[in-house]
Design a protein around this motif. Structure first.
Motif, short mmCIF file in Angstrom:
data_model
loop_
_atom_site.label_atom_id
_atom_site.label_comp_id
_atom_site.label_asym_id
_atom_site.label_seq_id
_atom_site.Cartn_x
_atom_site.Cartn_y
_atom_site.Cartn_z
N ARG A 7 -50.40 57.35 27.37
CA ARG A 7 -49.22 56.58 27.76
C ARG A 7 -48.15 57.50 28.30
O ARG A 7 -48.04 58.65 27.90
N GLU A 11 -43.46 54.60 28.04
CA GLU A 11 -44.26 53.65 27.25
C GLU A 11 -44.25 54.03 25.78
O GLU A 11 -44.16 53.17 24.91
N ARG A 12 -44.35 55.32 25.48
CA ARG A 12 -44.31 55.78 24.09
C ARG A 12 -42.97 55.43 23.46
O ARG A 12 -42.93 54.92 22.35
N GLU A 14 -40.85 53.10 24.33
CA GLU A 14 -40.72 51.65 24.22
C GLU A 14 -41.50 51.15 23.00
O GLU A 14 -41.00 50.34 22.22
N THR A 15 -42.70 51.64 22.84
CA THR A 15 -43.52 51.25 21.69
C THR A 15 -42.87 51.71 20.39
O THR A 15 -42.81 50.96 19.42
N GLU A 19 -41.70 49.50 17.17
CA GLU A 19 -42.08 49.85 15.80
C GLU A 19 -40.83 49.97 14.92
O GLU A 19 -40.80 49.47 13.81
N LEU A 71 -48.02 51.36 14.04
CA LEU A 71 -49.00 51.15 15.10
C LEU A 71 -50.39 51.63 14.70
O LEU A 71 -51.37 50.89 14.84
N LEU A 99 -48.39 44.12 21.13
CA LEU A 99 -48.30 45.45 21.72
C LEU A 99 -49.51 45.73 22.61
O LEU A 99 -49.38 46.29 23.70
N LYS A 103 -49.61 46.16 27.06
CA LYS A 103 -49.99 47.42 27.70
C LYS A 103 -51.23 47.17 28.49
O LYS A 103 -52.00 47.64 28.96
#
Length: 103
Positions: A7, A11-12, A14-15, A19, A71, A99, A103
């Motif tokens: 990612r 993206e990391r 955002e994830t 979380e 996650l 999630l 993606k």
């Protein structure tokens, strides 16, 4: 990517933010405590997670949270049926599905 993570940084982050929001909402008002059966520095919040380790916080030297187990353990719950997520914590199960779908 780092550790096999393909990612992008965006993206990391955002994830990670998703979380954090989930974790903060679920554990609101709880203090991190030492986790039973783990090292002294292993701390987390209890909530109603089906496994204690789901509430683990990873802290940097300043005491700021930089990672969670939300996650990784959630993926194990969805892909392998571990931790009774589907039956006992559908909100967490749905978070992971969301999630994955995003993606």
């Amino acid at each position: 990517g780092v550790g096999g993570d393909d990612r992008s940084g965006a993206e990391r982050s955002e994830t990670m933010e998703i979380e954090r929001q989930f974790y903060d909402r679920r554990t609101a008002g709880e203090q991190a405590v030492q986790m039973q059966g783990y090292g002294y520095s292993e701390k987390g919040r209890e909530d109603k997670f089906t496994e204690e380790y789901m509430g683990k916080e990873y802290l940097d030297r300043k005491g700021e949270v930089y990672a969670y187990e939300i996650l990784s353990m959630g993926l194990e719950g969805v892909y392998y049926g571990n931790y009774d997520l589907y039956e006992k914590d559908p909100e967490y199960f749905d978070l992971i599905l969301g999630l994955l779908a995003a993606k």
